[in-house]
Design an enzyme around this catalytic site. Structure first.
Site: not given
Ligand code: NAD
Ligand code: UD1
Length: 332
Positions: A12, A35, A58, A80, A124, A149, A153, A177, A231, A295
């Protein structure tokens, strides 16, 4: 205006850096590449044809933060950086609490010292735990998440709320998000987990490209129209744009608030599979598997508050999301 983006080479974060640069902001990124990959820096520059400063390091490292804040006149931060794998957080809670909380403490302490008090935080939908009503509104009481996790948050939100109470010069946008998917339309940046993905879209992509055999659909007996989980999937570029609006909002000195960032539409697992197959003209073999522990049947947002306060609304449709997710995969 100069924005410090922590975790800016992540999924993101990288899309948000693109939108910040395109909106005329100067950007400084700090990421320890835990990551993400260093190549993302050049890819962002290629997409935007603009430059920015990258620090590999870091966010918990206060000496490095001090160096960055001394060198750059930062106006606001977007935080992030953090770990995000739900299952791993259950196995390694200390690692999750340490990284996700100490990073926020170090960042806010350094910001405070340098009198920088505007922050956008990556929260989140997971903070809502098992949703009491649908669509989810921000006013719901935040009680418990279903995993460490999610708890990190909730704790981070609390830290930022207490900070604002102690000093109302802090402006904090908590962006909750829903399910970000898709990739930049250029196909240069996107989500590419190294391990077997836990989340639906990266799994579907790896099945479509033949890296994985078939998708397991976790349950078809939920109380939803086709029995599979529902979702609120949001295109990562729409999500990135919400951060620009949130940064602008912090500059209006509105204090602290939380915003749901979703589309307001719920799609089931099978609807996503069908959309992916139709748009990308590729087969996604699947089998019905037992429900995944933890779930919920349905989770989707009411994002009217973000529309009203941030002047943000989603623009991409589900077909764009599945197209861009696959485009990124085949180009990489
Ligand atoms: P991501 O893992 O792709 O990005 C996170 C980045 O932070 C990575 O590049 C990682 O290398 C870096 N990082 C982690 N710890 C660090 C540290 N201590 N110092 C410096 N860098 C560090 O994840 P994302 O999907 O881009 O998510 C970004 C944020 O959004 C996270 O806080 C995540 O929890 C939150 N979020 C993500 C989702 C999702 O579904 N992707 C949903 C809800 C919230
Ligand atoms: C996940 C995270 C949640 C985070 C959200 C947004 C978990 C348990 N929860 O939620 O903390 O905020 O992503 O990033 O990981 N599914 C399948 N087969 C698969 C994978 C998923 O059927 O292989 C289904 C799941 O049961 C669900 C939907 O797809 O109904 C979405 O799953 P997923 O992408 O993992 O997101 P969340 O469960 O919503």
């Amino acid at each position: 205006m100069k924005i410090l983006v922590t975790g800016g080479t992540g999924y993101i974060g990288s899309h948000t850096v693109v939108e910040l640069l395109n909106s005329g902001y100067e950007v400084v990124v700090i990421d320890n590449l835990y990551n993400s990959k260093i190549e993302v820096v050049d890819k962002i520059k290629k997409i935007t044809k603009k430059d920015f400063t990258f620090y590999k390091g870091d966010v918990c490292d206060k000496e490095l933060l001090e160096e960055i804040f001394n060198k750059h006149k930062i106006d606001a931060t977007i935080h992030f950086a953090g770990y995000k794998a739900v299952g791993e957080s259950v196995e390694k809670p200390l690692m999750y609490y340490r990284n996700n909380i100490v990073s926020t403490l170090s960042l806010c302490e350094t910001m405070s010292k340098h009198n920088v008090k505007n922050i956008v935080f990556s929260s989140s939908a997971t903070v809502y735990g098992i949703p009491e009503i649908l669509p989810i509104i921000e006013k719901l009481e935040i009680k418990h998440a279903t995993n460490p996790y999610g708890e990190t948050k909730i704790v981070n939100e609390k830290i930022l709320k207490d900070l604002h109470i102690s000093d109302n010069k802090w402006n904090v946008a908590l962006l909750r998000y829903f399910n970000p998917i898709g990739a930049h339309p250029s196909g240069l940046i996107g989500e590419n987990p190294n391990d077997i993905p836990n989340n639906l879209m990266p799994y579907i992509v790896k099945v479509a490209t033949g890296e994985l055999k078939e998708l397991s659909v976790y349950g078809n007996d939920y109380d939803t129209p086709d029995g599979t989980g529902v979702r609120d999937y949001i295109h990562v570029v729409d999500l990135a744009k919400a951060h620009i609006k949130a940064i602008e909002w912090t500059f209006k000195n509105e204090g602290i608030d939380a915003f749901n960032i979703g589309t307001g539409h719920g799609y089931s697992v099978l609807e996503i599979v069908k959309a992916f197959e139709k748009v990308n003209k590729v087969k996604v073999p699947y089998k019905i598997a037992p429900r995944r522990k933890g779930d919920v049947a349905s989770c989707y947002a009411n994002s009217n508050y973000a529309k009203e306060k941030l002047d943000w609304t989603s623009t991409y449709e589900i077909d764009d999301m599945v197209k861009d997710a696959y485009n990124f995969a085949i180009k990489n």
